[in-house]
Write a protein that holds these residues in place. Structure first.
Motif, PDB file in Angstrom:
ATOM      1  N   VAL A 184       0.864  -1.182   0.000  1.00 30.38           N
ATOM      2  CA  VAL A 184       0.000   0.000   0.000  1.00 30.38           C
ATOM      3  C   VAL A 184       0.900   1.230   0.000  1.00 30.38           C
ATOM      4  CG1 VAL A 184      -1.759   1.297   1.252  1.00 30.38           C
ATOM      5  CG2 VAL A 184      -1.837  -1.214   1.217  1.00 30.38           C
ATOM      6  N   ASN A 185       0.921   1.933  -1.111  1.00 32.30           N
ATOM      7  CA  ASN A 185       1.797   3.096  -1.246  1.00 32.30           C
ATOM      8  C   ASN A 185       1.008   4.380  -1.005  1.00 32.30           C
ATOM      9  OD1 ASN A 185       4.238   1.685  -2.003  1.00 32.30           O
ATOM     10  ND2 ASN A 185       3.205   1.227  -3.938  1.00 32.30           N
ATOM     11  N   ILE A 186       1.341   5.039   0.085  1.00 32.28           N
ATOM     12  CA  ILE A 186       0.644   6.274   0.442  1.00 32.28           C
ATOM     13  C   ILE A 186       1.189   7.416  -0.394  1.00 32.28           C
ATOM     14  CG2 ILE A 186       0.313   7.951   2.301  1.00 32.28           C
ATOM     15  CD1 ILE A 186       0.148   5.577   4.227  1.00 32.28           C
ATOM     16  N   ASP A 187       0.256   8.162  -0.986  1.00 36.19           N
ATOM     17  CA  ASP A 187       0.630   9.222  -1.931  1.00 36.19           C
ATOM     18  C   ASP A 187       0.476  10.615  -1.335  1.00 36.19           C
ATOM     19  OD1 ASP A 187       1.250  10.250  -4.634  1.00 36.19           O
ATOM     20  OD2 ASP A 187      -0.839  10.922  -4.596  1.00 36.19           O
ATOM     21  N   VAL A 188      -0.499  10.785  -0.447  1.00 37.32           N
ATOM     22  CA  VAL A 188      -0.773  12.123   0.070  1.00 37.32           C
ATOM     23  C   VAL A 188      -1.412  12.034   1.449  1.00 37.32           C
ATOM     24  CG1 VAL A 188      -3.100  12.292  -0.911  1.00 37.32           C
ATOM     25  CG2 VAL A 188      -1.787  14.377  -0.557  1.00 37.32           C
ATOM     26  N   ALA A 189      -1.174  13.070   2.245  1.00 37.10           N
ATOM     27  CA  ALA A 189      -1.842  13.218   3.536  1.00 37.10           C
ATOM     28  C   ALA A 189      -2.601  14.539   3.515  1.00 37.10           C
ATOM     29  CB  ALA A 189      -0.838  13.208   4.674  1.00 37.10           C
ATOM     30  N   VAL A 190      -3.833  14.505   3.986  1.00 36.04           N
ATOM     31  CA  VAL A 190      -4.646  15.717   4.089  1.00 36.04           C
ATOM     32  C   VAL A 190      -4.855  16.021   5.568  1.00 36.04           C
ATOM     33  CG1 VAL A 190      -6.893  16.760   3.617  1.00 36.04           C
ATOM     34  CG2 VAL A 190      -5.802  15.307   1.893  1.00 36.04           C
ATOM     35  N   GLU A 191      -4.533  17.252   5.973  1.00 35.49           N
ATOM     36  CA  GLU A 191      -4.687  17.653   7.370  1.00 35.49           C
ATOM     37  C   GLU A 191      -5.602  18.865   7.460  1.00 35.49           C
ATOM     38  OE1 GLU A 191      -0.586  15.984   9.335  1.00 35.49           O
ATOM     39  OE2 GLU A 191      -0.949  18.152   9.373  1.00 35.49           O
ATOM     40  N   VAL A 192      -6.533  18.809   8.413  1.00 36.02           N
ATOM     41  CA  VAL A 192      -7.453  19.913   8.653  1.00 36.02           C
ATOM     42  C   VAL A 192      -7.279  20.353  10.104  1.00 36.02           C
ATOM     43  CG1 VAL A 192      -9.856  20.681   8.609  1.00 36.02           C
ATOM     44  CG2 VAL A 192      -9.086  18.902   7.011  1.00 36.02           C
ATOM     45  N   PRO A 193      -6.592  21.494  10.349  1.00 39.10           N
ATOM     46  CA  PRO A 193      -6.417  21.974  11.719  1.00 39.10           C
ATOM     47  C   PRO A 193      -7.612  22.822  12.162  1.00 39.10           C
ATOM     48  CG  PRO A 193      -5.091  23.285  10.218  1.00 39.10           C
ATOM     49  CD  PRO A 193      -5.821  22.271   9.375  1.00 39.10           C
ATOM     50  N   ARG A 194      -8.018  22.640  13.403  1.00 42.57           N
ATOM     51  CA  ARG A 194      -9.121  23.414  13.972  1.00 42.57           C
ATOM     52  C   ARG A 194      -8.759  23.811  15.408  1.00 42.57           C
ATOM     53  NH1 ARG A 194     -11.986  18.928  11.581  1.00 42.57           N
ATOM     54  NH2 ARG A 194     -13.160  19.560   9.724  1.00 42.57           N
ATOM     55  N   PRO A 195      -9.219  24.978  15.861  1.00 43.78           N
ATOM     56  CA  PRO A 195      -8.976  25.358  17.259  1.00 43.78           C
ATOM     57  C   PRO A 195      -9.911  24.599  18.184  1.00 43.78           C
ATOM     58  CG  PRO A 195     -10.302  27.025  16.168  1.00 43.78           C
ATOM     59  CD  PRO A 195      -9.934  26.019  15.105  1.00 43.78           C
ATOM     60  N   GLY A 196      -9.479  24.417  19.418  1.00 41.69           N
ATOM     61  CA  GLY A 196     -10.311  23.741  20.408  1.00 41.69           C
ATOM     62  C   GLY A 196      -9.893  24.113  21.813  1.00 41.69           C
ATOM     63  N   ARG A 197     -10.586  23.543  22.793  1.00 33.71           N
ATOM     64  CA  ARG A 197     -10.278  23.751  24.203  1.00 33.71           C
ATOM     65  C   ARG A 197     -10.163  22.394  24.889  1.00 33.71           C
ATOM     66  NH1 ARG A 197      -8.759  29.014  25.638  1.00 33.71           N
ATOM     67  NH2 ARG A 197      -9.889  30.480  24.298  1.00 33.71           N
ATOM     68  N   ALA A 198      -9.252  22.284  25.830  1.00 36.31           N
ATOM     69  CA  ALA A 198      -8.985  21.009  26.485  1.00 36.31           C
ATOM     70  C   ALA A 198     -10.111  20.615  27.432  1.00 36.31           C
ATOM     71  CB  ALA A 198      -7.667  21.084  27.258  1.00 36.31           C
ATOM     72  N   VAL A 199     -10.578  19.378  27.299  1.00 36.41           N
ATOM     73  CA  VAL A 199     -11.485  18.809  28.288  1.00 36.41           C
ATOM     74  C   VAL A 199     -10.641  18.129  29.364  1.00 36.41           C
ATOM     75  CG1 VAL A 199     -13.321  18.521  26.586  1.00 36.41           C
ATOM     76  CG2 VAL A 199     -11.721  16.642  26.992  1.00 36.41           C
ATOM     77  N   GLN A 200     -11.295  17.614  30.394  1.00 34.72           N
ATOM     78  CA  GLN A 200     -10.569  17.127  31.566  1.00 34.72           C
ATOM     79  C   GLN A 200      -9.553  16.041  31.230  1.00 34.72           C
ATOM     80  OE1 GLN A 200     -11.164  18.260  35.102  1.00 34.72           O
ATOM     81  NE2 GLN A 200      -9.083  17.499  34.867  1.00 34.72           N
ATOM     82  N   GLU A 201      -9.963  15.024  30.464  1.00 36.11           N
ATOM     83  CA  GLU A 201      -9.045  13.918  30.159  1.00 36.11           C
ATOM     84  C   GLU A 201      -7.834  14.405  29.366  1.00 36.11           C
ATOM     85  OE1 GLU A 201      -9.020   9.454  28.096  1.00 36.11           O
ATOM     86  OE2 GLU A 201     -10.780  10.753  27.892  1.00 36.11           O
ATOM     87  N   GLU A 202      -8.069  15.277  28.399  1.00 42.19           N
ATOM     88  CA  GLU A 202      -6.964  15.814  27.599  1.00 42.19           C
ATOM     89  C   GLU A 202      -6.024  16.644  28.459  1.00 42.19           C
ATOM     90  OE1 GLU A 202      -9.632  16.205  23.486  1.00 42.19           O
ATOM     91  OE2 GLU A 202      -9.419  17.899  24.875  1.00 42.19           O
ATOM     92  N   ALA A 203      -6.596  17.464  29.351  1.00 41.69           N
ATOM     93  CA  ALA A 203      -5.776  18.287  30.236  1.00 41.69           C
ATOM     94  C   ALA A 203      -4.917  17.410  31.141  1.00 41.69           C
ATOM     95  CB  ALA A 203      -6.670  19.206  31.070  1.00 41.69           C
ATOM     96  N   ASN A 204      -5.496  16.331  31.657  1.00 37.29           N
ATOM     97  CA  ASN A 204      -4.736  15.431  32.535  1.00 37.29           C
ATOM     98  C   ASN A 204      -3.560  14.807  31.794  1.00 37.29           C
ATOM     99  OD1 ASN A 204      -6.572  15.960  34.560  1.00 37.29           O
ATOM    100  ND2 ASN A 204      -7.706  14.049  34.313  1.00 37.29           N
ATOM    101  N   LEU A 205      -3.785  14.351  30.567  1.00 34.59           N
ATOM    102  CA  LEU A 205      -2.734  13.671  29.815  1.00 34.59           C
ATOM    103  C   LEU A 205      -1.646  14.624  29.338  1.00 34.59           C
ATOM    104  CD1 LEU A 205      -4.936  11.240  27.681  1.00 34.59           C
ATOM    105  CD2 LEU A 205      -3.442  10.620  29.582  1.00 34.59           C
ATOM    106  N   LEU A 206      -2.027  15.876  29.038  1.00 36.55           N
ATOM    107  CA  LEU A 206      -1.063  16.834  28.495  1.00 36.55           C
ATOM    108  C   LEU A 206      -0.431  17.706  29.576  1.00 36.55           C
ATOM    109  CD1 LEU A 206      -3.047  17.932  25.314  1.00 36.55           C
ATOM    110  CD2 LEU A 206      -0.885  16.655  25.343  1.00 36.55           C
ATOM    111  N   GLY A 207      -0.910  17.597  30.806  1.00 36.79           N
ATOM    112  CA  GLY A 207      -0.353  18.414  31.877  1.00 36.79           C
ATOM    113  C   GLY A 207      -0.708  19.875  31.745  1.00 36.79           C
TER     114      GLY A 207
END
Length: 254
Positions: A184-207
């Motif tokens: 399987v030869n990958i040819d392209v990656a598409v990325e869509v960045p969006r702003p957000g705010r940390a919820v509790q689980e994300e805040a705990n994992l990221l410090g």
């Protein structure tokens, strides 16, 4: 016109006082009760005002200690680049190495997870089709940098040595290199960045603190036939990292 909520006036004044240097980075603010008495309002009003400044990244709450002026943090650059993919191996590890940091990660994979509707749409499969879901926690010199949840359709990898991304002979190799070994030869990656705010689980994992700004990146890899072969939701704390995209420019033949 409706009047502005009282806590917003207090948040504005506290913000002004911090910026004027009344309290310096790392210094503890008066208690909510003290500020409530000073402003002549209830404690719930000063609490909402301080919570707003915590969300803005001006203050930070420390359990059992109070509320402090947040010290400015060094904001580093994370480069998203096609060249990192082309070299093989982990793009994250390559990115951290260029900054003189050791990139590592913890992962947990689960096979035969039914694809939720949104993920199925991104992978061009039917909802409920089995996938391998892998949760990642990426670290730089042992400190949390980003989170990611990756989905790969088992119709592509089932029965192969790479069905579990972080197990077997190609553990840690990266999606592009792993998929190449099964044709399987990958040819392209598409990325869509969006702003957000940390919820509790994300805040705990990221410090970080609940409500801190995040960059959420929806990434999907496509093979040379345009088929999506992997999709992931990547979460980066915005106050620590900025995202830069390196875009190659094709040169005309001479």
């Amino acid at each position: 016109m409706p009047r502005e909520a009282p806590y917003l006036h207090i948040a504005d004044d506290l913000r002004r006082r911090v910026r004027a240097g009344e309290w310096v980075a790392g210094e503890r603010l008066p208690s909510r009760a003290q500020l409530a008495a000073e402003y002549g309002v209830g404690r719930n009003i000063t609490q909402r005002a301080m919570e707003r400044l915590i969300i803005e990244g001006i203050l930070e709450g420390r359990a059992g200690s109070g509320t402090f002026v947040r010290a400015p943090r060094e904001r580093l650059r994370m480069v998203r680049s096609r060249h990192r993919e082309a070299r093989g191996g982990s793009p994250f590890r390559a990115d951290m190495l260029e900054q003189g940091r050791r990139g590592t990660w913890d992962s947990r994979s689960q096979a035969r997870v039914p694809a939720p509707e949104g993920i199925a749409h991104r992978l061009a499969i039917s909802p409920g089709e089995p996938c391998v879901r892998t949760n990642y926690e990426f670290l730089a010199d042992g400190q949390p940098v980003q989170l990611s949840i990756s989905w790969e359709p088992m119709a592509i990898t089932d029965g192969s040595p790479i069905v579990l991304p972080e197990m077997g002979p190609l553990a840690g190799a990266g999606v592009v290199e792993r998929m190449r070994t099964i044709g399987v030869n990958i040819d392209v990656a598409v990325e869509v960045p969006r702003p957000g705010r940390a919820v509790q689980e994300e805040a705990n994992l990221l410090g970080i603190t609940v409500g801190d700004p995040l960059i959420r990146i929806e990434r999907t890899y496509y093979d040379v036939d345009g088929r999506p072969v992997e999709t992931a939701d990547i979460i980066v704390p915005d106050q620590r990292w900025e995202i830069a995209y390196e875009i190659p420019i094709d040169q005309p033949d001479i």
